[in-house]
Write an enzyme that holds these catalytic residues in place. Structure first.
Site, PDB file in Angstrom:
ATOM      1  N   SER A   1       0.835  -1.197   0.000  1.00 37.70           N
ATOM      2  CA  SER A   1       0.000   0.000   0.000  1.00 37.70           C
ATOM      3  C   SER A   1       0.868   1.244   0.000  1.00 37.70           C
ATOM      4  CB  SER A   1      -0.860  -0.031   1.259  1.00 37.70           C
ATOM      5  OG  SER A   1      -1.497   1.205   1.459  1.00 37.70           O
TER       6      SER A   1
ATOM      7  N   TYR B   1      -2.490  -0.959  11.041  1.00 38.80           N
ATOM      8  CA  TYR B   1      -2.668  -1.476   9.671  1.00 38.80           C
ATOM      9  C   TYR B   1      -1.488  -1.069   8.793  1.00 38.80           C
ATOM     10  CZ  TYR B   1      -3.914  -1.814   4.828  1.00 38.80           C
ATOM     11  OH  TYR B   1      -3.850  -2.093   3.489  1.00 38.80           O
TER      12      TYR B   1
ATOM     13  N   LYS C   1       1.676  -3.436   6.982  1.00 35.54           N
ATOM     14  CA  LYS C   1       2.082  -3.522   5.568  1.00 35.54           C
ATOM     15  C   LYS C   1       3.586  -3.257   5.448  1.00 35.54           C
ATOM     16  CE  LYS C   1      -1.303  -5.001   4.002  1.00 35.54           C
ATOM     17  NZ  LYS C   1      -1.655  -5.969   2.987  1.00 35.54           N
TER      18      LYS C   1
ATOM     19  N   VAL D   1     -17.210  15.352   4.387  1.00 38.36           N
ATOM     20  CA  VAL D   1     -15.907  15.615   3.773  1.00 38.36           C
ATOM     21  C   VAL D   1     -14.943  15.965   4.897  1.00 38.36           C
ATOM     22  CG1 VAL D   1     -14.625  17.084   2.182  1.00 38.36           C
ATOM     23  CG2 VAL D   1     -16.971  16.373   1.627  1.00 38.36           C
TER      24      VAL D   1
HETATM   25  P1  NAD Z   1     -10.874  -7.268   1.254  1.00 39.55           P
HETATM   26  O1  NAD Z   1     -11.159  -7.240   2.709  1.00 39.55           O
HETATM   27  O2  NAD Z   1     -12.014  -7.055   0.321  1.00 39.55           O
HETATM   28  O3  NAD Z   1     -10.160  -8.637   0.865  1.00 39.55           O
HETATM   29  C1  NAD Z   1      -9.348  -9.348   1.755  1.00 39.55           C
HETATM   30  C2  NAD Z   1      -9.832 -10.786   1.789  1.00 39.55           C
HETATM   31  O4  NAD Z   1      -8.988 -11.535   2.640  1.00 39.55           O
HETATM   32  C3  NAD Z   1     -11.260 -10.903   2.310  1.00 39.55           C
HETATM   33  O5  NAD Z   1     -12.035 -11.676   1.415  1.00 39.55           O
HETATM   34  C4  NAD Z   1     -11.105 -11.598   3.670  1.00 39.55           C
HETATM   35  O6  NAD Z   1     -12.191 -12.456   3.949  1.00 39.55           O
HETATM   36  C5  NAD Z   1      -9.804 -12.352   3.474  1.00 39.55           C
HETATM   37  N1  NAD Z   1      -9.054 -12.573   4.717  1.00 39.55           N
HETATM   38  C6  NAD Z   1      -8.797 -11.687   5.713  1.00 39.55           C
HETATM   39  N2  NAD Z   1      -8.074 -12.278   6.689  1.00 39.55           N
HETATM   40  C7  NAD Z   1      -7.850 -13.562   6.294  1.00 39.55           C
HETATM   41  C8  NAD Z   1      -7.180 -14.668   6.876  1.00 39.55           C
HETATM   42  N3  NAD Z   1      -6.572 -14.572   8.080  1.00 39.55           N
HETATM   43  N4  NAD Z   1      -7.158 -15.828   6.193  1.00 39.55           N
HETATM   44  C9  NAD Z   1      -7.759 -15.938   4.990  1.00 39.55           C
HETATM   45  N5  NAD Z   1      -8.421 -14.928   4.398  1.00 39.55           N
HETATM   46  C10 NAD Z   1      -8.460 -13.745   5.045  1.00 39.55           C
HETATM   47  O7  NAD Z   1      -9.722  -6.178   0.984  1.00 39.55           O
HETATM   48  P2  NAD Z   1      -9.147  -5.642  -0.401  1.00 39.55           P
HETATM   49  O8  NAD Z   1      -9.511  -4.230  -0.525  1.00 39.55           O
HETATM   50  O9  NAD Z   1      -9.458  -6.579  -1.504  1.00 39.55           O
HETATM   51  O10 NAD Z   1      -7.603  -5.695  -0.060  1.00 39.55           O
HETATM   52  C11 NAD Z   1      -6.799  -6.771  -0.466  1.00 39.55           C
HETATM   53  C12 NAD Z   1      -5.374  -6.510  -0.067  1.00 39.55           C
HETATM   54  O11 NAD Z   1      -4.938  -5.283  -0.632  1.00 39.55           O
HETATM   55  C13 NAD Z   1      -5.154  -6.374   1.437  1.00 39.55           C
HETATM   56  O12 NAD Z   1      -3.942  -7.006   1.751  1.00 39.55           O
HETATM   57  C14 NAD Z   1      -5.051  -4.890   1.662  1.00 39.55           C
HETATM   58  O13 NAD Z   1      -4.259  -4.587   2.767  1.00 39.55           O
HETATM   59  C15 NAD Z   1      -4.383  -4.444   0.370  1.00 39.55           C
HETATM   60  N6  NAD Z   1      -4.662  -3.063   0.004  1.00 39.55           N
HETATM   61  C16 NAD Z   1      -5.963  -2.645  -0.138  1.00 39.55           C
HETATM   62  C17 NAD Z   1      -6.231  -1.329  -0.474  1.00 39.55           C
HETATM   63  C18 NAD Z   1      -7.643  -0.836  -0.587  1.00 39.55           C
HETATM   64  O14 NAD Z   1      -7.876   0.370  -0.409  1.00 39.55           O
HETATM   65  N7  NAD Z   1      -8.625  -1.668  -0.900  1.00 39.55           N
HETATM   66  C19 NAD Z   1      -5.173  -0.434  -0.685  1.00 39.55           C
HETATM   67  C20 NAD Z   1      -3.867  -0.906  -0.541  1.00 39.55           C
HETATM   68  C21 NAD Z   1      -3.620  -2.223  -0.198  1.00 39.55           C
HETATM   69  C1  WQD Z   2      -9.763   9.273   0.537  1.00 39.75           C
HETATM   70  C2  WQD Z   2      -9.993  10.761   0.772  1.00 39.75           C
HETATM   71  C3  WQD Z   2     -10.349  11.303   3.087  1.00 39.75           C
HETATM   72  C4  WQD Z   2     -14.149   9.115   3.494  1.00 39.75           C
HETATM   73  C5  WQD Z   2      -6.988   4.336   2.653  1.00 39.75           C
HETATM   74  C6  WQD Z   2      -5.944   3.742   3.542  1.00 39.75           C
HETATM   75  C7  WQD Z   2      -4.724   3.404   2.717  1.00 39.75           C
HETATM   76  C8  WQD Z   2      -5.107   2.523   1.536  1.00 39.75           C
HETATM   77  C9  WQD Z   2      -6.180   3.146   0.731  1.00 39.75           C
HETATM   78  C10 WQD Z   2      -5.025   0.232   2.209  1.00 39.75           C
HETATM   79  C11 WQD Z   2      -9.268  11.302   2.000  1.00 39.75           C
HETATM   80  C12 WQD Z   2     -11.604  11.586   2.274  1.00 39.75           C
HETATM   81  C13 WQD Z   2     -12.977   9.672   2.997  1.00 39.75           C
HETATM   82  C14 WQD Z   2     -15.220   9.964   3.851  1.00 39.75           C
HETATM   83  C15 WQD Z   2     -13.880  11.860   3.170  1.00 39.75           C
HETATM   84  N1  WQD Z   2      -5.637   1.275   1.964  1.00 39.75           N
HETATM   85  N2  WQD Z   2     -12.847  11.016   2.838  1.00 39.75           N
HETATM   86  N3  WQD Z   2     -15.044  11.322   3.663  1.00 39.75           N
HETATM   87  O1  WQD Z   2      -7.436   7.287   3.566  1.00 39.75           O
HETATM   88  O2  WQD Z   2      -6.540   7.816   1.250  1.00 39.75           O
HETATM   89  O3  WQD Z   2      -6.484   5.533   2.091  1.00 39.75           O
HETATM   90  O4  WQD Z   2      -7.296   3.442   1.579  1.00 39.75           O
HETATM   91  O5  WQD Z   2      -3.839   0.034   2.183  1.00 39.75           O
HETATM   92  O6  WQD Z   2      -3.826   2.754   3.551  1.00 39.75           O
HETATM   93  O7  WQD Z   2      -5.581   4.680   4.540  1.00 39.75           O
HETATM   94  O8  WQD Z   2      -8.647   6.475   1.484  1.00 39.75           O
HETATM   95  O9  WQD Z   2     -10.956   6.433   0.682  1.00 39.75           O
HETATM   96  O10 WQD Z   2     -10.520   6.560   3.164  1.00 39.75           O
HETATM   97  O11 WQD Z   2     -10.035   8.559   1.757  1.00 39.75           O
HETATM   98  O12 WQD Z   2     -13.781  13.081   3.026  1.00 39.75           O
HETATM   99  O13 WQD Z   2     -16.268   9.554   4.320  1.00 39.75           O
HETATM  100  O14 WQD Z   2     -11.395  10.964   1.033  1.00 39.75           O
HETATM  101  O15 WQD Z   2     -10.155  12.281   4.070  1.00 39.75           O
HETATM  102  O16 WQD Z   2      -8.880  12.622   1.705  1.00 39.75           O
HETATM  103  P1  WQD Z   2      -7.243   6.901   2.191  1.00 39.75           P
HETATM  104  P2  WQD Z   2     -10.135   6.921   1.801  1.00 39.75           P
END
Ligand code: NAD
Ligand code: WQD
Length: 360
Positions: free
Chosen positions: A142, A168, A172, A236
């Site tokens: 991330s 969190y 990562k 926001v």
């Molecule tokens: P998600 O929660 O939709 O998917 C994660 C999946 O992993 C889920 O289906 C959950 O049931 C499963 N899971 C959780 N813990 C588990 C365990 N102990 N054993 C087996 N399965 C397990 O999340 P996502 O948005 O698809 O994110 C996927 C990956 O990407 C994560 O590692 C997250 O940290 C990373 N990531 C997500 C974002 C984002 O904003 N969505 C951004 C950056 C990184």
């Molecule tokens: C985006 C923008 C908020 C909700 C997160 C995790 C990051 C990564 C991606 C996993 C920001 C604003 C949001 C709301 C708002 N995930 N906002 N009202 O925080 O950039 O990133 O997801 O790895 O680690 O921190 O994403 O979608 O929460 O926010 O104004 O109800 O929207 O302040 O500027 P963020 P987000």
């Protein structure tokens, strides 16, 4: 002899029933002329399965869309024995590792749960992989590992791990450090850590998408729930940042572009001599503000998104966006979907399925 079983090489996808994982599974199976077996392990802690069904809804829909079978195991990645059974049944060639807990705010309340799932889970997976001689992994990292940006755009050389606010985000970062050490210890390992910026959007079919339980933490699913009438108004978080209109700026990337990035990444594993730890950004390189996102969504959906400006959310940064040159060079990948596509595909998914997978 009847006890000889010929196994096709498989890609093991942990967390493959979740948001990014399911779109990646779809992308793997949609590529023409691919004869790959996809094996998903997911403990369903954040994925929906209808009562009495063996497979989660997203997996069933992808099977329907592609006409291909997906092997599914309801397994927790911390359960080494259960993981071993999966590796025994399939000839795993490489792993794409999505499984993790991902709610930033919740991680502050439940650090132990987050470290157990994200760090112990990852270590257990690596241990089982090694026991079965599988040394190739794509990791879901991330942009959060960069912390507060010292300069923009964020290149992979930007320091990581500084001033991270949440367990969190730290999990990562710690996983990346652990994977670097593992790669240093034995040249057989290849790990590609994909640092996602802000994934949004849904599959173009409108049949799979993001389905957060409860009130969404992230901007795009929140906007979508307001548009479909499930939530009243968007808050926001702050309009006093040094940005174009005072609201936070992020590099939103379409989840299908992200999925394609994973398909490109696993292709590197077949290059001779490719090994070691590599971190690569996946973003578009362009940032949009919260209010720009609201406006774009209103235009595409034809729905008004009422919003109210409130105080900043703790731990938020003003702006980030990616330097995407390494992803171009190394993966031959770039994001092709526009902000309009991100909004249109989110809206198609949300309006077809106002209550997510429960609606299907
Ligand atoms: P998600 O929660 O939709 O998917 C994660 C999946 O992993 C889920 O289906 C959950 O049931 C499963 N899971 C959780 N813990 C588990 C365990 N102990 N054993 C087996 N399965 C397990 O999340 P996502 O948005 O698809 O994110 C996927 C990956 O990407 C994560 O590692 C997250 O940290 C990373 N990531 C997500 C974002 C984002 O904003 N969505 C951004 C950056 C990184
Ligand atoms: C985006 C923008 C908020 C909700 C997160 C995790 C990051 C990564 C991606 C996993 C920001 C604003 C949001 C709301 C708002 N995930 N906002 N009202 O925080 O950039 O990133 O997801 O790895 O680690 O921190 O994403 O979608 O929460 O926010 O104004 O109800 O929207 O302040 O500027 P963020 P987000």
């Amino acid at each position: 002899p009847e006890n000889i079983v010929i196994m096709k090489p498989a890609i093991l996808v942990t967390g493959g029933a979740g948001y990014v994982g399911s779109h990646t599974v779809a992308a793997l199976l949609e590529k023409p002329n691919t004869d790959v077996e996809v094996v998903v392990v997911d403990n369903l802690s954040n994925a929906y399965r209808s009562e009495g069904q063996k497979k989660p809804e997203a997996i069933k829909i992808i099977e329907e869309m592609t006409g291909k079978t997906i092997h599914f195991y309801d397994v927790d990645i911390r359960d080494a024995n259960a993981l071993r059974e999966v590796f025994e049944k399939h000839d795993v060639a490489c792993v794409i590792h999505f499984a993790a807990l991902k709610a930033v705010g919740e991680s502050v309340q439940k650090p132990l749960e987050y470290y157990q799932a994200n760090i112990t889970g990852t270590c257990t997976l690596f241990d089982v992989m090694r026991a079965f001689g599988v040394y190739k992994l794509v990791y879901s990292s991330s942009c959060t590992v960069y912390g507060e940006p010292e300069s923009l755009p964020l290149g992979e050389g930007h320091p990581t791990g500084r001033g991270l606010a949440s367990p969190y985000g730290k999990s990562k970062y710690f996983c990346e450090e652990i994977m670097k050490d593992i790669c240093r210890s034995d040249r057989k390992w290849s790990v590609i850590s994909l640092r996602y910026f802000n994934p949004v959007g849904a599959h173009r079919s409108g049949r799979i998408g993001e389905d957060p339980a409860g009130v969404p933490n992230n901007l795009m699913p929140f906007i979508a729930k307001v548009a479909v009438g499930r939530l009243k108004e968007l808050q926001v978080f702050g309009a006093d940042y040094p940005t174009i209109d005072g609201t936070g700026v992020r590099d939103y990337i379409h989840v299908e572009d992200l999925a394609d990035g994973h398909v490109k990444a696993i292709k590197l594993f077949s290059q001779t001599g490719f090994n070691g730890f590599h971190a690569v950004n996946l973003g578009t390189g362009t940032g949009y503000s919260v209010l720009q996102m609201v406006k774009a969504f209103e235009e595409v959906s034809g729905k008004k998104i009422p919003y109210k400006i409130v105080g900043r959310r703790e731990g938020d940064i003003a702006a980030n966006y990616a330097d995407v040159s390494l992803s171009h060079r190394m993966l031959g990948w770039r994001a092709t979907r526009t902000l309009r596509d991100m909004c249109a595909d989110t809206w198609r998914w949300q309006s077809n399925n106002p209550d997510g997978y429960k609606s299907t």
